[in-house]
Design a protein around this motif. Structure first.
Motif, PDB file in Angstrom:
ATOM      1  N   ASP A  26      73.465 -29.916  45.436  1.00 29.02           N
ATOM      2  CA  ASP A  26      75.311 -29.376  45.488  1.00 29.02           C
ATOM      3  C   ASP A  26      75.514 -28.716  44.579  1.00 29.02           C
ATOM      4  O   ASP A  26      75.136 -28.961  43.487  1.00 29.02           O
ATOM      5  CB  ASP A  26      75.899 -31.520  44.939  1.00 29.02           C
ATOM      6  N   VAL A  27      76.461 -27.931  45.505  1.00 31.47           N
ATOM      7  CA  VAL A  27      76.554 -26.584  44.483  1.00 31.47           C
ATOM      8  C   VAL A  27      78.134 -27.319  44.221  1.00 31.47           C
ATOM      9  O   VAL A  27      78.694 -26.909  45.057  1.00 31.47           O
ATOM     10  CB  VAL A  27      76.399 -25.350  45.440  1.00 31.47           C
TER      11      VAL A  27
ATOM     12  N   GLU B 231      68.128 -39.137  43.916  1.00 28.19           N
ATOM     13  CA  GLU B 231      68.186 -38.388  42.976  1.00 28.19           C
ATOM     14  C   GLU B 231      68.997 -36.602  43.345  1.00 28.19           C
ATOM     15  O   GLU B 231      68.198 -35.870  43.512  1.00 28.19           O
ATOM     16  CB  GLU B 231      67.224 -38.368  41.948  1.00 28.19           C
ATOM     17  N   ARG B 232      70.356 -37.013  42.794  1.00 30.68           N
ATOM     18  CA  ARG B 232      71.005 -35.634  43.825  1.00 30.68           C
ATOM     19  C   ARG B 232      70.097 -34.762  42.417  1.00 30.68           C
ATOM     20  O   ARG B 232      70.837 -35.161  41.014  1.00 30.68           O
ATOM     21  CB  ARG B 232      73.083 -35.456  43.600  1.00 30.68           C
TER      22      ARG B 232
ATOM     23  N   GLU C 298      72.855 -31.045  36.594  1.00 29.81           N
ATOM     24  CA  GLU C 298      72.385 -31.919  36.609  1.00 29.81           C
ATOM     25  C   GLU C 298      71.256 -32.263  36.720  1.00 29.81           C
ATOM     26  O   GLU C 298      70.870 -32.067  38.725  1.00 29.81           O
ATOM     27  CB  GLU C 298      73.368 -33.332  37.506  1.00 29.81           C
ATOM     28  N   GLY C 299      70.317 -32.645  36.820  1.00 34.76           N
ATOM     29  CA  GLY C 299      68.354 -32.793  37.226  1.00 34.76           C
ATOM     30  C   GLY C 299      67.766 -31.427  36.610  1.00 34.76           C
ATOM     31  O   GLY C 299      66.416 -30.836  36.952  1.00 34.76           O
ATOM     32  N   ASN C 300      67.654 -31.420  34.965  1.00 37.82           N
ATOM     33  CA  ASN C 300      67.136 -30.115  34.798  1.00 37.82           C
ATOM     34  C   ASN C 300      66.039 -30.374  34.829  1.00 37.82           C
ATOM     35  O   ASN C 300      64.492 -29.651  34.616  1.00 37.82           O
ATOM     36  CB  ASN C 300      67.439 -29.994  32.488  1.00 37.82           C
TER      37      ASN C 300
ATOM     38  N   GLY D 163      56.255 -35.727  45.682  1.00 36.46           N
ATOM     39  CA  GLY D 163      58.099 -35.489  45.656  1.00 36.46           C
ATOM     40  C   GLY D 163      59.071 -35.691  45.259  1.00 36.46           C
ATOM     41  O   GLY D 163      58.072 -37.152  44.462  1.00 36.46           O
ATOM     42  N   LEU D 164      59.806 -35.392  44.758  1.00 32.70           N
ATOM     43  CA  LEU D 164      61.313 -35.913  44.480  1.00 32.70           C
ATOM     44  C   LEU D 164      61.644 -37.698  45.188  1.00 32.70           C
ATOM     45  O   LEU D 164      61.347 -37.623  45.965  1.00 32.70           O
ATOM     46  CB  LEU D 164      62.519 -34.993  44.138  1.00 32.70           C
TER      47      LEU D 164
END
Length: 490
Positions: free
Chosen positions: A120-121, A61-62, A76-78, A56-57
């Motif tokens: 995080d939106v 790391e957000r 962020e995180g593509n 998993g991740l």
């Protein structure tokens, strides 16, 4: 304080960002084209394997997203989300790594861990960018040059000021301005209509091309010192939003850029062009095109003939420093006038005339004030009333430009308290209407840009240190005469 919410979102509901500044993807991209790009350039296949091994991740790391048009777009995180999507659907590798489809180790535990992602939106893309840019102050310095420039453009177009972009990225304002200009040029060039689909696919991948091979040519010194630089041939400038401007006909401007870009980006297009020390003079097709359209050679001859007919010879090209706000540097203005005065015996700036406007200057304008100024400047002796005539000439130019724009129903282009801006609008109008020749247009632009005539005009009014000179005033009038005649006979 940033206002955002954190929630678990299904991996299938997260959309890869089409506007990520690091992604150099084709226009109108699909989610698959972004995946293909990340596989090719961002090692996302390897990242997928690492996530598979770890189950998993990694913690901490957000992932940051924004909701746009009902979809959660990843800001962020593509790479991580793309890798997870590949693990959820290995067929995404089909276009680039088909042999790897069956090599991925995918367990039920892994699927369970990456099916829903803690995100995080942010309330908007703009509100998110400050956080992202601040995080990447050091990271952005490691991006490719074109990715940086794209980031600057996205931020600037979203409403950020140069100061704000500099603050959150740690990049100097001058480099940001330069980056914006280069990015606008590259964007413009790559969108030219002349490119074939084959050229686009084989040679114009923005991540691969060396953009400096093209952009350096604009300011590079020429081999023949008599030739102008490419940016001067193109009359290349930028508006307040850093979009490119030119006084050239658009078809000619576009064709020149296309020829130069082919030399910069297409292998073997020009054998004498190596992209490091070469100039536009090493591109035979360009030199032929400039000659055929009388842009490089013939227009310069016409320009010299125009000046020669006024007994003025070759134009002075010493520049006066002027701030962007058009507040003139008084010392530079004074030195320019002083230097010109010291050279008054030079044939370039001498005249036997003792009046500013000769008797053969005739116009059909019926406006009383304009005609009174013209008649006064025909009578007043330049040896005795130089300051008054300098101010009157400035007033005459301003009133004439406004008179023209009003008469051709373009009064909306008049820029109050900005004489140079109104002059540019008038000159462009005359170019579009084809009532001024290319040589005349070029000459007037050079007077504006190289001699800084409007900075000096403003200096006559606002600064006691800027003193007019008889021969310079005659030089200005004789070179402005054509546009004044067009304005006042409109």
């Amino acid at each position: 304080m940033l206002n955002y919410v954190t929630k678990d979102i299904n991996i299938n509901d997260l959309i890869l960002d089409e506007n990520n500044p690091r992604f150099i993807i084709p226009p109108n991209p699909s989610q698959q084209s972004i995946v293909d790009y990340l596989i090719d350039y961002e090692e996302v296949e390897q990242l997928a394997m690492d996530i598979s091994k770890s189950g998993g991740l990694y913690a901490g790391e957000r992932v940051i997203a924004v909701k746009e048009n009902g979809k959660y777009v990843v800001l962020e995180g593509n790479r991580r989300i793309c890798a997870c999507k590949i693990l959820m659907n290995p067929r995404l590798l089909q276009n680039r790594r088909p042999a790897s489809i069956n090599k991925l180790v995918i367990t039920d535990n892994l699927i369970n861990n990456i099916s829903n992602i803690n995100v995080d939106v942010m309330p908007s893309r703009i509100s998110a960018q400050s956080s992202l840019a601040a995080k990447h102050i050091d990271g952005i310095k490691k991006w490719s040059t074109i990715s940086k420039y794209k980031f600057f453009a996205l931020e600037f177009d979203a409403g950020r000021t140069i100061d704000e972009i500099a603050l959150v990225t740690g990049v100097s304002q001058s480099k940001i301005r330069s980056g914006l200009k280069e990015y606008r040029v590259i964007q413009y060039v790559l969108n030219l209509q002349y490119w074939t689909q084959k050229q686009k696919e084989e040679y114009l991948n923005l991540q691969d091309i060396k953009t400096s091979r093209l952009t350096r040519l604009f300011s590079a010194k020429t081999q023949d010192k008599k030739n102008p630089r490419l940016r001067d041939i193109l009359d290349l400038s930028y508006d307040d939003n850093f979009y490119i401007q030119t006084a050239l006909d658009k078809d000619i401007f576009d064709k020149i850029l296309y020829i130069v870009a082919q030399a910069a980006f297409i292998p073997d297009y020009c054998v004498d062009f190596n992209g490091t020390r070469s100039t536009y003079e090493d591109i035979p097709e360009l030199m032929n095109y400039l000659a055929e359209n009388k842009i490089l050679i013939e227009s310069r001859k016409e320009e010299k003939q125009t000046l020669s007919s006024n007994d003025l010879g070759k134009k002075e090209t010493t520049q006066i420093t002027s701030k962007e706000s058009d507040v003139e540097n008084k010392n530079d203005l004074r030195n320019k006038e002083k230097n010109k005065k010291e050279n008054k015996n030079d044939k370039k700036y001498t005249s036997n005339r003792n009046v500013l406007i000769p008797d053969d200057f005739m116009v059909s304008c019926k406006m009383i004030k304009i005609n009174d100024i013209i008649n006064e400047l025909k009578r007043l002796n330049l040896n005795y009333s130089i300051n008054a005539q300098a101010v009157l000439l400035r007033v005459l130019v301003e009133l004439s430009l406004k008179y023209y724009l009003n008469n051709v129903n373009e009064s909306g282009k008049i820029i109050e308290n900005n004489l140079e801006g109104t002059f540019n609008a008038t000159l462009e109008s005359m170019r579009v209407k084809k009532i001024i020749s290319l040589a005349e247009h070029s000459n007037l632009n050079q007077i504006r840009k190289n001699d800084k005539i409007f900075s000096i005009f403003n200096g006559y009014v606002h600064y006691d240190s800027v003193l007019p000179n008889k021969n310079i005033l005659i030089y200005y009038f004789d070179n402005m005469r054509k546009i004044l005649e067009i304005c006042l006979n409109s």
